[in-house]
Motif scaffolding. Sequence first.
Motif, PDB file in Angstrom:
ATOM      1  N   THR A   1      24.419  33.319  63.721  1.00 35.45           N
ATOM      2  CA  THR A   1      23.111  33.891  63.418  1.00 35.45           C
ATOM      3  C   THR A   1      23.040  35.325  63.934  1.00 35.45           C
TER       4      THR A   1
ATOM      5  N   LYS B   1      13.471  28.588  49.441  1.00 34.45           N
ATOM      6  CA  LYS B   1      13.096  27.368  50.180  1.00 34.45           C
ATOM      7  C   LYS B   1      11.628  27.012  49.926  1.00 34.45           C
TER       8      LYS B   1
ATOM      9  N   THR C   1      20.475  32.626  45.322  1.00 36.26           N
ATOM     10  CA  THR C   1      19.328  32.746  46.224  1.00 36.26           C
ATOM     11  C   THR C   1      18.299  31.678  45.854  1.00 36.26           C
TER      12      THR C   1
ATOM     13  N   GLU D   1      21.907  31.337  55.101  1.00 34.78           N
ATOM     14  CA  GLU D   1      20.483  30.982  55.080  1.00 34.78           C
ATOM     15  C   GLU D   1      19.691  32.121  55.689  1.00 34.78           C
ATOM     16  N   THR D   2      18.616  32.503  54.997  1.00 36.71           N
ATOM     17  CA  THR D   2      17.676  33.483  55.509  1.00 36.71           C
ATOM     18  C   THR D   2      16.311  32.816  55.642  1.00 36.71           C
TER      19      THR D   2
ATOM     20  N   LEU E   1      18.127  29.731  50.745  1.00 38.38           N
ATOM     21  CA  LEU E   1      19.422  29.103  50.944  1.00 38.38           C
ATOM     22  C   LEU E   1      20.404  29.811  50.015  1.00 38.38           C
TER      23      LEU E   1
ATOM     24  N   PHE F   1      23.379  19.806  54.465  1.00 36.76           N
ATOM     25  CA  PHE F   1      23.959  20.678  53.444  1.00 36.76           C
ATOM     26  C   PHE F   1      24.928  19.985  52.494  1.00 36.76           C
TER      27      PHE F   1
ATOM     28  N   ARG G   1      20.348  18.398  50.206  1.00 45.12           N
ATOM     29  CA  ARG G   1      19.252  18.867  51.057  1.00 45.12           C
ATOM     30  C   ARG G   1      17.918  18.239  50.672  1.00 45.12           C
TER      31      ARG G   1
END
Length: 356
Positions: free
Chosen positions: A119, A351, A348, A283-284, A288, A274, A315
Motif C-alpha cells: 500500500t 466498488k 476499473t 485496489e484504490t 478494483l 479475490f 468478490r
Amino acid sequence: MTSVLQPGRGPIPAATYLPSTPEHVLWGRLPCAADEPVLTVEPGTSVTLDTVSHEGILEDQGRDPAAFFGRHGVAEVLEDAVALAGSAHPHRFGVDGPHVVSRPIAVHGARVGDLLAMTVLHTTPRVPYGVISNRHGKGALPGEHPRDGAPLFSTFAAVSDDGEHGLLPLTPGAPPTVRFPLRPFLGIMGVAVPGPDRPHSVPPGSHGGNLDINLLTTGATLYLPVQVDGGLAYVGDPHFAQGDGEVSLTAMEASLRATVRFDVVPRKDALARFGDLAGPLAETAEFLVPTGLDEDLDVAVADCVRAAVALLQARFGMDPSLAYAYLSAATDFRISQVVDVVKGVHATIRKADFGR
C-alpha cells in the motif's frame, strides 16, 4: 519549487528507511529467490524508500547525471544518482533493463500461495524536474520516432512552482507553456520470482514488476501472488506523471521518496476476497483493478476481462454471464502501457456499483 531530497535528509515518514545508495539497489534486473533480503519486516510495517530514476544516469546519456542535468541549468543533483552512475555497479546497457530497483524486502510469514499487499502511503518528489525519453526502435511508433533515426530523444520537463504540474514547451528551445497535472507513482512494484536468475526489469508479469499502472498513487494497494517465501518485495521506476499507454517509451520519469506498507493476506482470506489470483490486482478507494499481461495486446485484453469476471464472481458472487455483461456496460478497460515488451491492460471496476 520542490526542494531536493538527498539521501537520509528531509522528511522520512516511516521508522524504517531504505536509501537508494549503490549497495541497496539492483540496476536493470529484478530480485529472484537467490537474493538475500536487505530488510526483513513484520506484516503491517511501513518502510520509506528512496528511489532513483534511470533517466539521466544511463550510458546513452553519458552515465553522468551532474553533466546531463547541468546542461538544463540544474545546480543540485541527487547524490545517490551520482554515486550509482559513477560506481562499478554491474549494468550492461542494451542487455539489462534501465530501471533502478530496491533490493528485496522480506515480509515475515509470507508464504507461497498468500498475497503480498503493498500500500502506497505517501510519495514525495525528490527533485523539481523529470525526463521524458524515446529511444530508437522502441515506443509505440518505433519507425517514426525519434525523428531522422536518431538513437535517443530526451526532453527535460520542469515542475511548476506550486509543485502540481509538469511543464513542457511547444517547440524545442521555447519557454515551457504546456502544463499537465503531476500524479506521482511507482512504475515498478513486485515480488521475487522463483529460481536463481534475476528477470529483466522491463517486461511485467505475474510477479508484478514494471506494471506502469498510473492508478498506483497514494492510497492504492497492489496485491501480488507470493512466489517465494518472504515475498521479497521491491519498488522502483518512479514517475511524476504518465498517461495510459505510455506511448513514447517513458513518461515523466523522476525520483521519488515513497512510503509503502507491507501486509500479508493468507491464502484462505485471499481466495474469499479475490478468488484465485494468477497475477497482479490493484485496489484504490474507488476501483478494483484486475490486470491482463501479454506480448499480444488482444490477449492482454482478453486475460484482463477473464480476470475481471473471476473477481466479480469471487468478490460479490456475481454470475459470470451477468459479470461479463456488467463489464461491457460499466467498466473501462485501459491500456496500462504498450512499450514494455509485455503489454498491460487494467480494468476499473467501481466498488460503489456494488454498494461497497
